[in-house]
Design an enzyme around this catalytic site. Structure first.
Site, PDB file in Angstrom:
ATOM      1  N   HIS A   1       0.811  -1.222   0.000  1.00 45.80           N
ATOM      2  CA  HIS A   1       0.000   0.000   0.000  1.00 45.80           C
ATOM      3  C   HIS A   1       0.845   1.273   0.000  1.00 45.80           C
ATOM      4  O   HIS A   1       0.332   2.343  -0.309  1.00 45.80           O
ATOM      5  CB  HIS A   1      -0.925   0.031   1.218  1.00 45.80           C
ATOM      6  CG  HIS A   1      -1.818  -1.156   1.302  1.00 45.80           C
ATOM      7  ND1 HIS A   1      -2.806  -1.412   0.379  1.00 45.80           N
ATOM      8  CD2 HIS A   1      -1.854  -2.189   2.171  1.00 45.80           C
ATOM      9  CE1 HIS A   1      -3.422  -2.542   0.682  1.00 45.80           C
ATOM     10  NE2 HIS A   1      -2.859  -3.032   1.769  1.00 45.80           N
TER      11      HIS A   1
ATOM     12  N   HIS B   1       5.915   6.598   6.440  1.00 46.56           N
ATOM     13  CA  HIS B   1       5.533   6.070   5.131  1.00 46.56           C
ATOM     14  C   HIS B   1       4.998   7.227   4.276  1.00 46.56           C
ATOM     15  O   HIS B   1       4.731   8.316   4.790  1.00 46.56           O
ATOM     16  CB  HIS B   1       4.473   4.969   5.277  1.00 46.56           C
ATOM     17  CG  HIS B   1       3.222   5.458   5.905  1.00 46.56           C
ATOM     18  ND1 HIS B   1       3.014   5.397   7.266  1.00 46.56           N
ATOM     19  CD2 HIS B   1       2.123   6.075   5.392  1.00 46.56           C
ATOM     20  CE1 HIS B   1       1.839   5.939   7.543  1.00 46.56           C
ATOM     21  NE2 HIS B   1       1.279   6.359   6.420  1.00 46.56           N
TER      22      HIS B   1
ATOM     23  N   HIS C   1       2.333   8.643   1.031  1.00 48.82           N
ATOM     24  CA  HIS C   1       1.159   8.546   0.159  1.00 48.82           C
ATOM     25  C   HIS C   1       1.467   9.420  -1.058  1.00 48.82           C
ATOM     26  O   HIS C   1       2.064  10.487  -0.916  1.00 48.82           O
ATOM     27  CB  HIS C   1      -0.087   9.054   0.875  1.00 48.82           C
ATOM     28  CG  HIS C   1      -0.395   8.289   2.128  1.00 48.82           C
ATOM     29  ND1 HIS C   1      -1.254   7.227   2.171  1.00 48.82           N
ATOM     30  CD2 HIS C   1       0.091   8.426   3.392  1.00 48.82           C
ATOM     31  CE1 HIS C   1      -1.318   6.739   3.394  1.00 48.82           C
ATOM     32  NE2 HIS C   1      -0.509   7.458   4.167  1.00 48.82           N
TER      33      HIS C   1
ATOM     34  N   GLU D   1      -2.986  13.160   1.278  1.00 52.08           N
ATOM     35  CA  GLU D   1      -4.240  12.731   1.906  1.00 52.08           C
ATOM     36  C   GLU D   1      -4.953  13.961   2.454  1.00 52.08           C
ATOM     37  O   GLU D   1      -6.099  14.232   2.124  1.00 52.08           O
ATOM     38  CB  GLU D   1      -3.936  11.707   3.002  1.00 52.08           C
ATOM     39  CG  GLU D   1      -3.302  10.449   2.431  1.00 52.08           C
ATOM     40  CD  GLU D   1      -3.691   9.207   3.173  1.00 52.08           C
ATOM     41  OE1 GLU D   1      -3.313   9.080   4.343  1.00 52.08           O
ATOM     42  OE2 GLU D   1      -4.394   8.346   2.575  1.00 52.08           O
TER      43      GLU D   1
ATOM     44  N   HIS E   1       3.985  10.515   6.567  1.00 56.73           N
ATOM     45  CA  HIS E   1       3.393  10.305   7.898  1.00 56.73           C
ATOM     46  C   HIS E   1       4.388   9.648   8.835  1.00 56.73           C
ATOM     47  O   HIS E   1       4.802   8.502   8.600  1.00 56.73           O
ATOM     48  CB  HIS E   1       2.154   9.396   7.784  1.00 56.73           C
ATOM     49  CG  HIS E   1       1.000  10.051   7.124  1.00 56.73           C
ATOM     50  ND1 HIS E   1      -0.026   9.359   6.503  1.00 56.73           N
ATOM     51  CD2 HIS E   1       0.677  11.375   7.006  1.00 56.73           C
ATOM     52  CE1 HIS E   1      -0.912  10.220   6.025  1.00 56.73           C
ATOM     53  NE2 HIS E   1      -0.504  11.448   6.306  1.00 56.73           N
TER      54      HIS E   1
ATOM     55  N   THR F   1      -5.744   6.297   8.139  1.00 58.99           N
ATOM     56  CA  THR F   1      -6.316   6.571   6.814  1.00 58.99           C
ATOM     57  C   THR F   1      -6.417   5.308   5.956  1.00 58.99           C
ATOM     58  O   THR F   1      -6.755   5.400   4.771  1.00 58.99           O
ATOM     59  CB  THR F   1      -5.492   7.626   6.058  1.00 58.99           C
ATOM     60  OG1 THR F   1      -4.182   7.098   5.807  1.00 58.99           O
ATOM     61  CG2 THR F   1      -5.395   8.920   6.840  1.00 58.99           C
TER      62      THR F   1
END
Ligand code: BO1
Ligand code: ZN
Length: 258
Positions: A66, A94, A96, A106, A119, A200
């Site tokens: 992910h 990590h 996004h 996000e 994050h 999230t």
């Protein structure tokens, strides 16, 4: 846990995520409408223990299917202050991101999306471990920062070269030499937004005290593209790996600055 994806059209996409994702009232991410934030001068400044040190340790980088995640050995890095209740210990950070530079963050600010978001995930040391903390209302603190694409490679993000070894899902590189975090975060850590939210990703547990820094961080197009190569089915960049914003409901977003 059931399969889930970021494909908006798939049966396992964000609209159909289960558990707290579909029932919760303090979900993340959100659109931070700055005109509606409430200044709280009690929020104060963060104490970031060891974020400015290169410890004699190695990190574990994974493509967890992910995101690109960098995991740390136990309890070396701590976060407190900044209005947090207690001491939180950092376990991983990590990213996004999106398919192009107009999407990928996000959190969004006044409706504007950014290219990526980082994050730092920490758990409250009043709990024995991450697993105990992850479903408690004060269990986690995530420090989030918005990333934009600029002209220059950002040397603090040189570790992103590890993405070349993480293209396949569930790949792991165990021996990433330690590096400092201080230049991953914005220089000005005194200006930030604060609200109570959730993970999230499924299970979207409502355990996160969120911090989103006001200042952004820049990486190069080359560094951004390193992230975009990671695969699950197709590349993770195809639909991005960012959750759409969630209803604010009755929450108030605080700001640490006027
Ligand atoms: S996020 O920062 O809200 N995107 C976020 C989302 C999910 C997690 C953490 C932060 N999940 C937790 C899992 C644990 C896992 C841990 C460390 O991340 O609940 O099972 O061990 O990767
Ligand atoms: Zn995240």
């Amino acid at each position: 846990i059931a399969q889930w994806s970021y494909n908006p059209n798939a049966v396992d996409g964000p609209q159909n995520w289960k558990e707290d994702c579909s029932t919760g009232k303090r979900q993340s991410p959100i659109d931070i409408e700055t005109a509606k934030t409430v200044m709280d001068k009690e929020l104060g400044t963060f104490t970031l223990v060891n974020y400015n040190k290169t410890l004699n340790k190695t990190f574990r980088a994974t493509n967890n299917g992910h995101a690109l995640e960098m995991g740390f050995p136990g309890r070396a890095y701590n976060v407190s202050g900044g209005g947090l209740n207690g001491v939180y210990t950092t376990v991983q950070f990590h990213f996004h991101w999106g398919a192009n530079n107009t999407v990928g963050s996000e959190h969004i600010v006044n409706g504007k999306e950014y290219a990526a978001e980082l994050h730092f995930v920490s758990f409250n040391t009043k709990y024995a471990n991450l697993g105990e903390a992850v479903d408690k209302p004060d269990g986690l603190a995530v420090l989030g920062l918005l990333i934009e694409v600029g002209e220059h490679n950002n040397s603090a993000f040189s570790f992103l070269e590890v993405a070349n070894k993480l293209v396949e899902p569930f790949s792991i590189v165990n021996d990433v030499p330690a590096f400092t975090f201080e230049h991953l975060l914005p220089d000005d850590k005194t200006k930030f937004f604060r609200y109570n939210g959730s993970l999230t990703t499924p299970t979207c547990l409502e355990s996160v005290t969120w911090t989103v820094f006001n200042d952004h961080v820049f990486i190069s197009q080359y560094q951004m593209n390193l992230l975009r190569r990671l695969k699950k089915n197709g590349t993770l960049a195809e639909f991005g790996n960012y959750r759409p914003v969630q209803p604010l409901n009755n929450r108030i977003v605080k700001s640490s600055f006027p």
